[in-house]
Design a protein around this motif. Structure first.
Motif: not given
Ligand SMILES: NC(=O)c1ccc[n+]([C@@H]2O[C@H](COP(=O)([O-])OP(=O)(O)OC[C@H]3O[C@@H](n4cnc5c(N)ncnc54)[C@H](OP(=O)(O)O)[C@@H]3O)[C@@H](O)[C@H]2O)c1
Length: 268
Positions: A147-149, A187-195
């Motif tokens: 998933g994506v956070i 684990f294929g989990i991506r984490v991105v911040a939108v600013s």
């Protein structure tokens, strides 16, 4: 995306969160919205239904570990696995570090930043993001979901006038983003911040309507922006969708701010 995965959007009873939730529902996600006000969430579900969109509302205080746990348990019991979490809930109760005012007699009065306002800003922006991100990551790992956070930060994370608590909280959110990306990548989990910079949305309109001086000041600030425009909720939603779709993107801070944020921003 068919409704095979759940998108969770925190703080989605109004403002940016509501717009993001509608965008994700339109893209075919099983979309769960949460916030503290049942009334606001129900109004949002009804508004979406009028547009032919289905939203699922759960009342949650993101600063309360138990209700965050109950939220994720509820989704796990009744909905597809969580494939996307947008940590959007936020609040800004910042002041100047020490406010100063000189009266007619030349006397200087000082108003230190109240500790309670420091605490509640960090609670919702930082601790809330930590509690929801931690519980969602646990769920994604348990369900083996790649998933994506997406953490919603702010251009103010660089520091800005009268923004001690909010700047510190959002800078820490960006730090969490990079840290979680490093830890969860295998684990294929991506984490991105939108600013985002200032969003031309509900919150800005409320503040400008309440205070004409603030409205005039914000207009003068906008003229200093390279693009001479604020960002819109749609601009921010486009950045979130980019983060969701780009499978090589993680640990990234995506700035959506019209080309640069003026550093002296008054909120009071
Ligand atoms: N507006 C801007 O110019 C701007 C610029 C940069 C970044 N941002 C960020 O974008 C995000 C959304 O901002 P916005 O302008 O849409 O703000 P907003 O209109 O004030 O909405 C904030 C949302 O967060 C929810 N919320 C607050 N405390 C909560 C808690 N403890 N638990 C659960 N939900 C909570 C609120 O609902 P309840 O009160 O019902 O809980 C509300 O739905 C925030 O993270 C903000 O920092 C905004």
């Amino acid at each position: 995306m068919s409704e095979t995965q759940t998108a969770l959007v925190t703080g989605a009873g109004r403002g940016l969160g509501a717009h993001l939730a509608a965008t994700l529902a339109r893209e075919g996600w099983h979309t769960v919205i949460c916030g503290r006000s049942r009334e606001a969430l129900e109004a949002r579900v009804a508004a979406a239904a009028r547009d032919g969109l289905k939203l699922h509302a759960i009342v949650v205080d993101v600063t309360d570990e138990d209700t965050v746990d109950a939220l994720v348990r509820d989704i796990e019991a009744s909905a597809p696995p969580i494939g996307l979490c947008v940590n959007n809930a936020g609040g800004n109760y910042s002041h100047k570090l020490v406010g100063t005012r000189t009266d007619a007699d030349g006397e200087l009065s000082l108003r230190p930043h109240p500790t309670a306002d420091w605490d509640r800003t960090l609670q919702v922006c930082l601790t809330g993001t930590f509690l929801v991100g931690r519980r969602v990551a646990q769920s994604m790992l348990e369900h083996r979901t790649e998933g994506v956070i997406v953490n919603i930060s702010s251009a103010v994370s660089r520091g800005a006038y009268a923004q001690s608590a909010y700047s510190a909280a959002k800078a820490a959110v960006e730090s969490l983003t990079r840290t979680w990306a490093i830890e969860l990548g295998e684990f294929g989990i991506r984490v991105v911040a939108v600013s985002p910079g200032v969003i031309d949305g509900d919150a800005l309109r409320r503040r400008m309507a309440a205070n004409p001086r603030h409205a005039a000041y914000m207009s003068s600030l906008k003229a200093q922006m390279p693009l001479q425009r604020w960002c819109t909720e749609a601009d921010v939603a486009a950045a979130v969708m980019c983060a969701v779709q780009n499978r090589a993107m993680t640990g990234t801070i995506v700035e959506v701010d019209g080309g640069g944020f003026p550093s002296r921003v008054f909120t009071h």
